[in-house]
Design an enzyme around this catalytic site. Structure first.
Site, PDB file in Angstrom:
ATOM      1  N   GLN A 223      59.630 -65.304 -17.018  1.00 21.02           N
ATOM      2  CA  GLN A 223      60.267 -65.068 -15.725  1.00 21.02           C
ATOM      3  C   GLN A 223      61.557 -64.269 -15.875  1.00 21.02           C
ATOM      4  O   GLN A 223      62.167 -63.913 -14.874  1.00 21.02           O
ATOM      5  CB  GLN A 223      60.587 -66.402 -15.049  1.00 21.02           C
ATOM      6  CG  GLN A 223      59.369 -67.210 -14.665  1.00 21.02           C
ATOM      7  CD  GLN A 223      59.741 -68.598 -14.156  1.00 21.02           C
ATOM      8  OE1 GLN A 223      59.279 -69.596 -14.689  1.00 21.02           O
ATOM      9  NE2 GLN A 223      60.575 -68.679 -13.138  1.00 21.02           N
ATOM     10  N   ARG A 336      73.220 -77.918  -8.805  1.00 22.13           N
ATOM     11  CA  ARG A 336      72.435 -77.784  -7.571  1.00 22.13           C
ATOM     12  C   ARG A 336      72.031 -79.154  -7.040  1.00 22.13           C
ATOM     13  O   ARG A 336      71.932 -79.346  -5.826  1.00 22.13           O
ATOM     14  CB  ARG A 336      71.215 -76.891  -7.791  1.00 22.13           C
ATOM     15  CG  ARG A 336      70.491 -76.548  -6.496  1.00 22.13           C
ATOM     16  CD  ARG A 336      69.380 -75.538  -6.702  1.00 22.13           C
ATOM     17  NE  ARG A 336      69.836 -74.174  -6.723  1.00 22.13           N
ATOM     18  CZ  ARG A 336      69.853 -73.359  -5.666  1.00 22.13           C
ATOM     19  NH1 ARG A 336      69.476 -73.816  -4.487  1.00 22.13           N
ATOM     20  NH2 ARG A 336      70.253 -72.117  -5.782  1.00 22.13           N
ATOM     21  N   ARG A 368      60.747 -75.675 -10.395  1.00 27.15           N
ATOM     22  CA  ARG A 368      60.739 -75.344  -8.962  1.00 27.15           C
ATOM     23  C   ARG A 368      61.649 -76.287  -8.159  1.00 27.15           C
ATOM     24  O   ARG A 368      61.439 -77.486  -8.123  1.00 27.15           O
ATOM     25  CB  ARG A 368      59.309 -75.440  -8.449  1.00 27.15           C
ATOM     26  CG  ARG A 368      59.069 -74.818  -7.097  1.00 27.15           C
ATOM     27  CD  ARG A 368      57.595 -74.910  -6.773  1.00 27.15           C
ATOM     28  NE  ARG A 368      57.209 -74.003  -5.696  1.00 27.15           N
ATOM     29  CZ  ARG A 368      55.935 -73.712  -5.393  1.00 27.15           C
ATOM     30  NH1 ARG A 368      54.954 -74.249  -6.099  1.00 27.15           N
ATOM     31  NH2 ARG A 368      55.666 -72.896  -4.389  1.00 27.15           N
ATOM     32  N   PHE A 370      64.890 -76.513  -8.949  1.00 28.34           N
ATOM     33  CA  PHE A 370      66.052 -76.328  -9.827  1.00 28.34           C
ATOM     34  C   PHE A 370      67.138 -77.365  -9.564  1.00 28.34           C
ATOM     35  O   PHE A 370      68.300 -77.050  -9.379  1.00 28.34           O
ATOM     36  CB  PHE A 370      66.602 -74.906  -9.629  1.00 28.34           C
ATOM     37  CG  PHE A 370      67.437 -74.407 -10.779  1.00 28.34           C
ATOM     38  CD1 PHE A 370      66.850 -73.944 -11.930  1.00 28.34           C
ATOM     39  CD2 PHE A 370      68.812 -74.397 -10.700  1.00 28.34           C
ATOM     40  CE1 PHE A 370      67.610 -73.475 -12.989  1.00 28.34           C
ATOM     41  CE2 PHE A 370      69.604 -73.937 -11.756  1.00 28.34           C
ATOM     42  CZ  PHE A 370      68.985 -73.470 -12.899  1.00 28.34           C
ATOM     43  N   ALA A 537      65.277 -69.206  -8.413  1.00 30.47           N
ATOM     44  CA  ALA A 537      66.173 -69.520  -7.291  1.00 30.47           C
ATOM     45  C   ALA A 537      65.601 -69.048  -5.958  1.00 30.47           C
ATOM     46  O   ALA A 537      66.347 -68.816  -5.010  1.00 30.47           O
ATOM     47  CB  ALA A 537      67.560 -68.929  -7.515  1.00 30.47           C
ATOM     48  N   GLU A 738      60.790 -72.193  -3.349  1.00 29.56           N
ATOM     49  CA  GLU A 738      61.188 -73.548  -3.716  1.00 29.56           C
ATOM     50  C   GLU A 738      61.347 -74.525  -2.553  1.00 29.56           C
ATOM     51  O   GLU A 738      61.015 -75.701  -2.685  1.00 29.56           O
ATOM     52  CB  GLU A 738      62.496 -73.493  -4.520  1.00 29.56           C
ATOM     53  CG  GLU A 738      62.333 -72.859  -5.876  1.00 29.56           C
ATOM     54  CD  GLU A 738      63.678 -72.638  -6.566  1.00 29.56           C
ATOM     55  OE1 GLU A 738      63.869 -73.174  -7.659  1.00 29.56           O
ATOM     56  OE2 GLU A 738      64.516 -71.926  -5.997  1.00 29.56           O
TER      57      GLU A 738
END
Length: 784
Positions: A223, A336, A368, A370, A537, A738
């Site tokens: 990724q 997060r 997914r 995060f 993200a 996400e």
């Protein structure tokens, strides 16, 4: 006169009258175009890294894995392995020509284990052989001399020992202790939520090819090609410009290939450097489980104060993340989680403590959401607990705590929620899903049925879109228009099945006014777009789509200026639509205009660059505006549990989700459905278990259960919120990768409601995932 001179001096192609033009086709954006690789994938013609024809002389590597969770590495005996047929070499830390530590930001993870091993499955080295199976068999013959050391394997042990990969972080607003003391009601609670294996269909793989003059070509299922480039260069002791990384597509990533794909590329490159031959390294499924990190397991403790309506007045919250043995991405993941521990709710007086715990397990990584799911689930559990304690409906508690306006629209990290649609979105779903009627029917069912108990929950999602590290919110792209009118686009994002390339092609097609079929998006390549951020993200389309739009717009403007000169009009009066270029006086085919422009030496390619506006973030205080906007959604889920066996089933799901103005509704709905089912798996069946030796017994499909087709409910209804993004995002869209994952928290809350109904005491001590065993434990009918 040569042919080129003849072409350049040729008369312009005659313009076609506007009244002869064919009807203008619909724009590409907003249409449910099939995924650009769908036909090839179904036909088996889509190429992944392992499908690339191998260069003559290619060798194959297999990892040597630690069998001890924590120990002193005293020696490696590879004699038996080196004597096996086909074995070309055994590579250890001493064979790394550059830095023996990976180029991760914390610089705390070795390429190969050096003096110690930190978890079962840590890679000590690789065996390289003529075939894959020769390498794997030989790797198992390597004998490691490891002196065991005490290992920390649980969050509780890590907290007690103050074992951290990064320092704890604390966020405070107001006076939580005073608010708790003054609140009419208080609750305390604690629970845990497990990790999750990425279980991509294509496992981790890299293919390293040495080129001339110390240059390298790396094929990686990643990724983040730019990070692979940097890591490989760092390990080989060369500059980034000597390493080219390419990725056409991945067979799934889900965050597991954001950093950890880089490990394989480095291992393969080190081996190829030592042996002077191309080297491929592909992990089998068992090794992939043992080597790679997962979603971070979390543990929580909370004390909440609230009034008679359930409105939160004060909250103290502890979040502990199991980060594994190194930092990896644990810092931003845990950050997060802190940012999303409010989810949809205004928290006026709040204290949050975030611990980033070091354990002797795999180094956990991006997944997914995060960290967002681990933050959202705790506040949703608190809402459910408050509702049961008060004996009122949980939706009413959620509604009274929603972000509002004026003084109730600022998050605990000081970002104003400017685009709030929570109240109308939840109210719309409440009505369309017939929530109140179904709650009454379920209550009647549960009163009459002793064995099967049902539960219903409607939960919201508010998810911030942008990398929390501001510097990553940038992207570049290239758009080339060829002389036949066909278009090629390249950008820094990666395609992992989520439809990024399809959306980029739609955006470029509309900017140039050509049919979608005329645009081709090529492989991600560090030799084309440098310094690209990870595709993560949920920002892939936001960043790369916008960059590609700007690149296409530059080419369009060049063509518009050329046509304006031909027709004596302003460039702004020239339109590009339906494969035609239209001025106030003439209509020409796009292909004709391109040919004319080339003959007149007009630039037909351009780059585009985009950086997300408005965002800023103080990492030291965790305050600022880390997100450009929020994506919203809500899900209403009905479940049933069998109180005798602990088994559960999801019966019905109704979703209303905010994707802004959809670029591709088919892809967006697919992302919502897939994200929800993956989240459902995290919270119901996917249980990772480490034993007291640090071994992961759940390392294969036989012991680790992802959702199957039969787990998808027959009633699975997805609607899109009908409004564009209020921020100036590409085509008014919103990210969709996400946010839908967290809609599945409605499954867990519905299960807790069913457990509470079965217990009859208003308690729901359910741990996640809600496996049959955990449901029985919550019911009090299974003794450990």
């Amino acid at each position: 006169m040569n042919a080129r001179d003849t072409q350049a001096d040729a008369a312009p192609v005659p313009a076609r009258d506007s009244h002869d033009a064919a009807p203008v086709p619909a724009r590409a954006a907003g249409q449910p175009h099939p995924h650009e690789s769908a036909r090839a994938q179904v036909a088996g013609a889509a190429h992944y890294v392992d499908d690339i024809p191998e260069i003559k002389g290619t060798l194959y590597a297999a990892p040597i894995l630690s069998t001890v969770a924590h120990g002193r590495l005293r020696g490696v005996d590879a004699a038996a392995a080196q004597a096996m047929p086909g074995v070309r070499g055994v590579l250890l830390s001493a064979d790394v020509p550059g830095d023996k530590m990976l180029a991760a930001f914390a610089h705390d993870e070795p390429v190969f284990a050096i003096d110690t091993v930190q978890h079962v499955g840590q890679v000590v080295g690789v065996v390289v052989a003529d075939t894959v199976m020769q390498a794997r068999r030989a790797a198992r013959r390597v004998v490691l001399d490891i002196e065991p050391l005490p290992a920390i394997l649980t969050l509780q042990d890590a907290l007690a020992a103050q074992s951290y990969v990064l320092p704890p972080v604390f966020v405070r607003r107001g006076d939580a202790q005073r608010a708790l003391a003054n609140a009419p009601h208080r609750l305390q609670g604690a629970f845990e939520v497990g990790g999750q294996e990425h279980f991509y269909l294509e496992g981790q793989i890299a293919y390293a090819l040495p080129l001339e003059q110390r240059q390298w070509w790396i094929y990686s299922s990643t990724q983040h090609p730019g990070e692979v480039q940097h890591w490989v260069a760092h390990a080989l002791g060369i500059e980034n410009n000597a390493v080219r990384v390419e990725c056409r597509r991945m067979g799934g990533g889900f965050g597991g290939k954001e950093t950890q794909a880089g490990h394989l590329a480095v291992w393969a490159a080190v081996a190829a450097h030592r042996l002077g031959r191309p080297v491929k390294l592909r992990l089998d499924r068992d090794d992939d489980f043992m080597v790679t990190g997962k979603r971070h397991p979390f543990a929580y403790e909370y004390t909440v104060g609230y009034d008679d309506t359930g409105r939160i007045q004060g909250l103290q919250l502890m979040l502990a993340a199991n980060c594994g043995f190194s930092a990896d991405l644990s810092g931003p993941v845990a950050d997060r989680a802190v940012f999303h521990s409010d989810n949809a709710y205004f928290l006026e007086d709040v204290e949050i403590a975030s611990y980033r715990c070091k354990t002797n397990t795999q180094s956990h990584t991006a997944y997914r959401g995060f960290g967002g799911p681990q933050g959202v689930i705790v506040i949703e559990a608190i809402m459910g607990d408050i509702a049961r304690a008060l004996g009122i409906d949980a939706l009413d508690v959620r509604m009274v705590n929603l972000y509002g306006t004026h003084e109730r629209n600022v998050t605990h990290y000081q970002m104003t929620v400017e685009d709030n649609i929570l109240q109308p979105l939840l109210s719309t779903l409440e009505h369309s899903a017939q929530y109140r009627r179904r709650q009454a029917a379920i209550a009647a069912w549960n009163a009459q049925t002793p064995v099967l108990k049902r539960g219903l929950a409607l939960t919201p999602v508010k998810f911030g879109i942008s990398f929390t590290a501001t510097l990553f919110n940038q992207a570049g792209a290239l758009v080339h228009v060829y002389t036949d009118g066909s278009v090629q686009a390249n950008h820094g994002g990666t395609e992992m099945g989520q439809g990024l390339n399809t959306k980029v092609a739609q955006i470029v097609a509309d900017e140039l006014g050509v049919p979608f079929a005329r645009v081709r998006v090529t492989a991600s390549d560090t030799g084309k777009v440098p310094n690209a951020s990870a595709t993560a993200a949920s920002s892939g389309t936001d960043l790369n789509g916008r960059a590609a739009q700007f690149a296409a717009r530059n080419v369009r403007d060049n063509l518009a200026g050329f046509v304006a000169g031909l027709d004596n009009c302003g460039a702004g009066a020239v339109r590009f639509e339906g494969g035609q270029v239209v001025s106030p006086t003439a209509t020409r085919h796009f292909d004709d205009v391109v040919g004319m422009a080339y003959a007149n030496r007009i630039q037909l390619w351009s780059d585009g660059f985009y950086r997300t506006p408005k965002i800023h973030y103080d990492k030291a205080t965790l305050t600022g505006r880390p997100f450009y906007y929020f994506a919203y959604g809500a899900a209403c889920t009905e479940v049933v549990i069998d109180t005798l066996t602990g088994e559960s089933r999801v019966l019905k799901v109704d979703i209303l989700h905010d994707v802004g103005r959809s670029i591709n509704p088919a892809i967006d709905v697919g992302q919502i459905e897939g994200g929800f089912i993956q989240g459902m798996g995290w919270l119901t069946t996917e249980q990772l278990v480490w034993n007291d030796k640090g071994v992961l017994p759940t390392h294969a499909p036989s012991t680790y259960k992802i959702p199957a087709t039969g787990d998808t409910p027959a009633h699975f209804k997805v609607d899109l919120w009908p409004a564009p993004n209020r921020e100036d995002n590409v085509y008014g869209s919103k990210a969709v990768g996400e946010p839908p994952f967290m809609l599945a928290i409605s499954v867990f809350e519905a299960l807790r409601n069913a457990v509470a109904a079965a217990r009859g005491d208003g308690q729901a001590p359910l741990q996640a995932p809600a496996t049959a065993e955990n449901v029985l434990r919550a019911l009090g009918t299974l003794i450990n």
